[in-house]
Motif scaffolding. Structure first.
Motif, short mmCIF file in Angstrom:
data_model
loop_
_atom_site.label_atom_id
_atom_site.label_comp_id
_atom_site.label_asym_id
_atom_site.label_seq_id
_atom_site.Cartn_x
_atom_site.Cartn_y
_atom_site.Cartn_z
N ALA A 66 95.82 124.49 -28.79
CA ALA A 66 94.76 124.33 -29.79
C ALA A 66 93.49 123.79 -29.15
CB ALA A 66 95.24 123.40 -30.90
N HIS A 67 93.64 122.84 -28.22
CA HIS A 67 92.47 122.29 -27.51
C HIS A 67 91.76 123.42 -26.75
CE1 HIS A 67 90.06 119.23 -25.44
NE2 HIS A 67 90.24 119.95 -24.35
N HIS A 68 92.55 124.29 -26.12
CA HIS A 68 91.98 125.43 -25.40
C HIS A 68 91.23 126.35 -26.35
CE1 HIS A 68 92.84 128.90 -22.30
NE2 HIS A 68 91.55 128.70 -22.52
N TYR A 69 91.85 126.64 -27.50
CA TYR A 69 91.25 127.58 -28.45
C TYR A 69 89.93 127.04 -29.01
CZ TYR A 69 90.84 130.92 -32.25
OH TYR A 69 90.38 131.91 -33.10
N PHE A 70 89.95 125.78 -29.43
CA PHE A 70 88.72 125.20 -30.01
C PHE A 70 87.64 125.00 -28.96
CE2 PHE A 70 91.83 123.57 -33.27
CZ PHE A 70 91.38 124.40 -34.29
N HIS A 71 88.06 124.83 -27.70
CA HIS A 71 87.08 124.72 -26.62
C HIS A 71 86.38 126.06 -26.40
CE1 HIS A 71 85.66 124.62 -22.40
NE2 HIS A 71 85.45 123.33 -22.63
N SER A 72 87.14 127.17 -26.49
CA SER A 72 86.56 128.49 -26.28
C SER A 72 85.84 129.00 -27.52
CB SER A 72 87.64 129.49 -25.86
OG SER A 72 88.63 129.60 -26.86
N ARG A 73 86.18 128.46 -28.70
CA ARG A 73 85.53 128.87 -29.96
C ARG A 73 85.12 127.62 -30.73
NH1 ARG A 73 87.77 134.38 -32.34
NH2 ARG A 73 88.41 135.42 -30.44
N PRO A 74 84.07 126.95 -30.29
CA PRO A 74 83.70 125.66 -30.90
C PRO A 74 83.27 125.77 -32.36
CG PRO A 74 82.04 126.40 -29.31
CD PRO A 74 83.20 127.30 -29.16
N SER A 75 82.90 126.97 -32.82
CA SER A 75 82.48 127.12 -34.22
C SER A 75 83.66 127.16 -35.18
CB SER A 75 81.64 128.38 -34.38
OG SER A 75 82.39 129.53 -34.01
N GLU A 76 84.87 127.37 -34.68
CA GLU A 76 86.05 127.45 -35.56
C GLU A 76 86.54 126.05 -35.94
OE1 GLU A 76 86.87 130.12 -36.79
OE2 GLU A 76 86.24 131.70 -35.42
N LEU A 77 87.05 125.97 -37.18
CA LEU A 77 87.61 124.70 -37.65
C LEU A 77 89.13 124.70 -37.63
CD1 LEU A 77 85.34 123.86 -40.71
CD2 LEU A 77 85.43 122.69 -38.52
N CYS A 78 89.73 125.88 -37.81
CA CYS A 78 91.19 125.96 -37.95
C CYS A 78 91.76 127.07 -37.06
CB CYS A 78 91.59 126.26 -39.39
SG CYS A 78 90.98 125.10 -40.61
N CYS A 79 93.00 126.89 -36.66
CA CYS A 79 93.75 127.99 -36.05
C CYS A 79 95.22 127.78 -36.37
CB CYS A 79 93.51 128.07 -34.54
SG CYS A 79 94.33 126.80 -33.57
N LEU A 80 95.97 128.86 -36.31
CA LEU A 80 97.41 128.79 -36.56
C LEU A 80 98.11 129.33 -35.33
CD1 LEU A 80 99.31 128.90 -39.66
CD2 LEU A 80 100.05 130.65 -38.08
N LEU A 81 98.84 128.46 -34.64
CA LEU A 81 99.50 128.83 -33.38
C LEU A 81 100.92 129.33 -33.63
CD1 LEU A 81 98.36 125.94 -31.04
CD2 LEU A 81 97.97 128.36 -30.64
N VAL A 82 101.22 130.48 -33.04
CA VAL A 82 102.58 131.00 -33.04
C VAL A 82 103.08 130.88 -31.60
CG1 VAL A 82 104.04 133.01 -33.44
CG2 VAL A 82 102.05 132.60 -34.90
N ASP A 83 104.00 129.94 -31.38
CA ASP A 83 104.52 129.68 -30.03
C ASP A 83 105.98 130.15 -29.99
OD1 ASP A 83 105.16 128.81 -27.55
OD2 ASP A 83 104.91 126.67 -27.94
N SER A 84 106.21 131.31 -29.39
CA SER A 84 107.55 131.88 -29.34
C SER A 84 108.09 131.78 -27.92
CB SER A 84 107.52 133.35 -29.80
OG SER A 84 108.82 133.86 -29.91
N GLY A 85 108.98 130.82 -27.71
CA GLY A 85 109.47 130.54 -26.37
C GLY A 85 110.95 130.83 -26.19
N PHE A 86 111.58 130.07 -25.32
CA PHE A 86 112.97 130.31 -24.91
C PHE A 86 113.96 129.98 -26.02
CE2 PHE A 86 116.86 128.77 -22.64
CZ PHE A 86 117.21 129.98 -22.05
N SER A 87 113.77 128.85 -26.69
CA SER A 87 114.74 128.37 -27.67
C SER A 87 114.34 128.65 -29.10
CB SER A 87 114.96 126.86 -27.51
OG SER A 87 115.36 126.53 -26.20
N PHE A 88 113.05 128.47 -29.41
CA PHE A 88 112.58 128.55 -30.79
C PHE A 88 111.29 129.35 -30.86
CE2 PHE A 88 114.40 124.06 -30.88
CZ PHE A 88 115.57 124.44 -31.51
N THR A 89 110.90 129.65 -32.09
CA THR A 89 109.55 130.12 -32.40
C THR A 89 108.96 129.14 -33.40
OG1 THR A 89 110.09 132.44 -32.01
CG2 THR A 89 108.16 131.97 -33.38
N HIS A 90 107.82 128.54 -33.04
CA HIS A 90 107.15 127.59 -33.93
C HIS A 90 105.86 128.19 -34.48
CE1 HIS A 90 109.67 124.43 -31.95
NE2 HIS A 90 109.59 123.89 -33.15
#
Length: 418
Positions: free
Chosen positions: A132-156
């Motif tokens: 999220a820090h990376h995303y807001f750094h690259s898009r400073p005008s955005e207020l919200c984002c929804l992260l889908v993190d699909s890894g080895f054990s879970f998807t969050h």
């Protein structure tokens, strides 16, 4: 002071100094059937001449760090002379942990980082917070984002507003890369060849041939056709680790539907497995897991947020983690979301160039941020206050209330989107 960024995943560790590039290294130990008495750690996998029947010894189980002996050995290898030659007396570390991590695991990690390795300062945070820090750094005008993190054990699925994770909107699916690989092993073992002990090889097969279908039922019909009309079927040449070091797909013009091949080549013929396995991310109920799919979890997460935020979340869905690399996943997820989201809200699913290392890159940006010293915990702080010092120094600390800055800037943001 140098800063070491370590995204400590359940399958791979993404590690590197903030001034340098990232290295992706297996976060586990291995034993092979040809040298059972020897244990290989992390990137020593390359030293194994015959990786067939490779046995994994993982520090993580069901997404949480439980085997500290294995994790210490991996960290000793990463921090030691062979890899990063860490000077603990002049190094700060940013390290990731799972969502809703157990306090006993957190305390053990603090003790190891400060008392055993003696890092000068440390920041323990979620990989999603770094993304999220990376995303807001690259898009400073955005207020919200929804992260889908699909890894080895879970998807969050995790909503963030101004780098704060909204705890009540977090959704977890018990579907990850490990489950997909295991399911593919079962299908192949039932239909063609016993491969239940070949986790390493079948994981490579999954990455090479699987994709997410845009029209599941149409692809299912095509996969049942005979001869050249079947555009889904692929022939995969398995490695023998002597002349063939790594498996590969046969070119379409070399596929022989008679089943006769060169002597010595062992072939897997894959048809509907190619898209049926990744389909579990969207429909876990296909194999009896009674949970929502990723698209349904996203909608459910957004619905739990204040209504005025919904448009911003639907427009800023960000994919991270290895499972998002399946060809067609982004397009299919966007189409599924479009069918579920309110018609008047635009939907946009974004996939970074390197979704596996996106969180690490966020940690690298954070290490160079002027706010870094405010959130990091120094060794002196830890020795004086103990484990609870972390409660006041956490990146992406959850907030159950609507962030005040969202209300203040709401008018401006609506004008921006319109």
């Amino acid at each position: 002071m140098a800063t070491l960024v370590l995204d400590n995943g359940a399958y791979t560790a993404k590690i590197g100094y903030s001034q340098e590039s990232v290295s992706v290294i297996p976060n586990c130990q291995f034993r092979s059937k040809t040298s059972r008495l020897k244990t290989f750690t992390a990137n020593q996998l390359d030293e194994i001449k015959d990786p067939s029947g490779l046995f994994y010894i993982l520090p993580f189980q069901k997404g949480y760090l439980v085997n500290w002996d294995v994790q210490r050995k991996v960290w000793d290898h990463l921090f030691g002379k062979e890899m990063f030659k860490v000077d603990f007396s002049d190094t700060s570390v940013i390290i990731t942990e799972p969502y809703f991590n157990f306090s006993s695991i957190q305390e053990s990690m603090n003790e190891i980082l400060f008392e055993e390795y003696q890092f000068q300062s440390a920041l323990r945070t979620n990989a999603g917070s770094l993304s999220a820090h990376h995303y807001f750094h690259s898009r400073p005008s955005e207020l919200c984002c929804l992260l889908v993190d699909s890894g080895f054990s879970f998807t969050h699925v995790v909503p963030y507003c101004r780098s704060k994770k909204m705890k009540e909107g977090i959704r977890r699916l018990n579907v990850g890369g490990k489950l997909l690989t295991n399911h593919l092993k079962e299908i192949i073992s039932y239909r063609q060849l016993h491969v239940m002990d070949e986790t390493h090889v079948i994981n490579q097969v999954k990455e090479d041939v699987c994709y997410v279908s845009q029209q599941f039922y149409k692809d299912m019909e095509v996969s049942q056709l005979k001869g050249g009309e079947n555009t889904v079927v692929k022939d995969y040449v398995l490695p023998d680790f002597s002349s063939i070091k790594k498996g590969f797909c046969k070119p379409p013009d070399e596929m022989l539907f008679s089943g006769k091949y060169k002597t010595g080549e062992q072939i897997l013929r894959l048809a509907n497995e190619r898209f049926a396995v990744p389909e579990m991310l969207l429909h876990p109920s296909d194999i009896g897991i009674q949970e929502m799919g990723v698209h349904e979890a996203i909608v459910d997460s957004i619905q739990s947020m204040p209504e005025e935020m919904h448009a911003h979340f639907y427009q800023n869905v960000v994919l991270t983690g290895g499972n998002t690399l399946f060809p067609g996943f982004r397009e299919r997820l966007e189409a599924e979301l479009r069918s579920l989201a309110p018609a008047h809200l635009p939907v946009s699913v974004l996939q970074p160039a390197n979704p596996i290392c996106y969180a690490w890159e966020g940690g690298k940006l954070l290490a160079h941020s002027p706010d870094y010293d405010e959130v990091v915990v120094t060794r002196e702080d830890y020795e004086e206050n103990g484990h609870f010092i972390y409660e006041t120094r956490i990146v992406g600390k959850s907030s159950k209330k609507r962030p005040a800055d969202f209300e203040v800037e709401q008018t401006t943001v609506v004008e921006y989107y319109n």
